[in-house]
Design an enzyme around this catalytic site. Structure first.
Site, PDB file in Angstrom:
ATOM      1  CE  LYS A   1      11.633   0.178 -31.139  1.00  0.00           C
ATOM      2  NZ  LYS A   1      11.254  -0.769 -29.953  1.00  0.00           N
TER       3      LYS A   1
ATOM      4  N   GLY B   1       4.364  -5.621 -26.953  1.00  0.00           N
ATOM      5  CA  GLY B   1       2.958  -6.213 -26.551  1.00  0.00           C
ATOM      6  C   GLY B   1       2.963  -7.740 -26.234  1.00  0.00           C
TER       7      GLY B   1
ATOM      8  CB  THR C   1       7.988  -5.388 -20.748  1.00  0.00           C
ATOM      9  OG1 THR C   1       8.507  -4.012 -21.337  1.00  0.00           O
ATOM     10  CG2 THR C   1       7.546  -5.174 -19.390  1.00  0.00           C
TER      11      THR C   1
END
Lengths: 71, 260
Positions: free
Chosen positions: B101, B189, B211
């Protein structure tokens, strides 16, 4: 008189116990044997298979990394 | 139904990719990742702690590379050069592992990606044989350029890293998805399960998150919720939604046979 050699590992100066040392000896000295690590020396990757062949030189700059949690 | 996610010619059962950071401890990391059902987990590459206890457990003890596909990232890199160096180390670290990534950040406050450095790094990495899944802004032109460079997946943000703001520009994501020939995954997000479902309903091939799970009050339960949301959103996308109408003169119950 035998002079000790200084290198830089992960941004910190390190005095080596001997003036002739391979990458493999450094890994053992740092008690990283068997750990999953990767090493960059002066900007180039040192493949694990070459740890015993690569001789450290004064003022070498090494990065020793592992995998940690991240997103 | 066989509906595998295919990236660089390899199939994965789960369309949910998860990060391994910000958990309370390795036990919780493992439990959350098990609950998420993820096949692909991201890891960061960092300097080893010199002088640490040699017997200290590591992430790899809890998430053996034999059980998961590792996706080493370049989190924290602000230049193409640092990102490339990091992934060369990752490749050596993970035995010639090529799936990576790429993310190059442009600003430490917002963690907004630096797309010019990202493009430069992607070029070098593709040339060196890496399979690059690339984090980027939701700019359709940049996404197309990253595809043309040879990235194996493009991963636009839904909103900024760690913000939990959800999908702020579904229209841009839709344009990216419609024009891409490589998988498009939303990365960053997502805040809750409905965000993940919406991403999948837009036609995303998958979602990458960290997260949203790790910062939930109950990360393991949230990981399970995300798994279901990804699956539900995917099926909803494949099933094809009904047309939107301002109103309909066609009720669901029969208009004949009324009493009276």
């Amino acid at each position: 008189m035998k002079s000790r050699m200084q290198i830089f590992v992960n941004g910190s100066a390190m005095q080596l116990p001997a003036d002739a040392m391979t990458v493999l000896a450094l890994v053992e000295h740092m008690q990283l044997t068997g750990k999953r690590i990767a090493i960059e020396r002066n900007g180039d990757i040192v493949p694990r298979s070459q740890f015993s062949d690569v001789q450290l030189q004064p003022d070498d700059t090494l990065e020793i990394v592992g995998a940690v949690g991240g997103g | 139904m066989n509906d595998a996610l295919v990236i660089a010619g390899k199939s994965y059962q789960s369309r949910l990719l998860v990060g391994t950071g910000k958990y309370k401890d390795f036990q919780q990391t493992r439990a959350a990742i098990d609950a998420s059902g993820a096949d692909i987990v991201t890891v960061a590459i960092r300097r080893t702690n010199i002088g640490q206890n040699a017997d200290e457990p590591s992430l790899l003890d809890y998430l053996p590379p034999s059980e998961f596909t590792y996706l080493p990232n370049t989190a924290g890199c602000y230049s193409a050069e640092d990102a490339v160096r990091t992934l060369r180390l990752a490749r050596e670290l993970l035995d010639d592992h090529r799936l990576v990534k790429l993310e190059v950040l442009g600003d430490p406050n917002t963690l907004y990606p630096n797309v010019t450095e990202t493009l430069a790094a992607a070029k070098t990495l593709v040339k060196e044989g890496f399979e690059v899944m690339v984090y980027t802004s939701d700019d359709p032109i940049i996404a197309k350029q990253l595809e043309e460079i040879g990235c194996v997946a493009v991963m636009p943000l839904a909103s900024l890293i760690g913000s939990g703001m959800g999908i702020l520009n579904p229209w841009n994501l839709q344009i990216i998805i419609e024009s891409a020939k490589i998988p498009v995954l939303v990365d960053a997000g997502v805040g809750c399960a409905s965000d993940a479902a919406i991403a999948m309903e837009l036609g995303c091939a998958g979602v990458l998150m960290n997260t949203a799970i790790a910062a939930a009050r109950d990360p393991v339960m949230m990981a399970g919720a995300m798994k279901k949301a990804i699956e539900a959103g995917r099926e909803s996308f494949l099933a094809g939604r009904m047309a939107r109408k301002l109103y309909s003169a066609s009720p669901s119950s029969p208009t004949t046979g009324m009493i009276g």
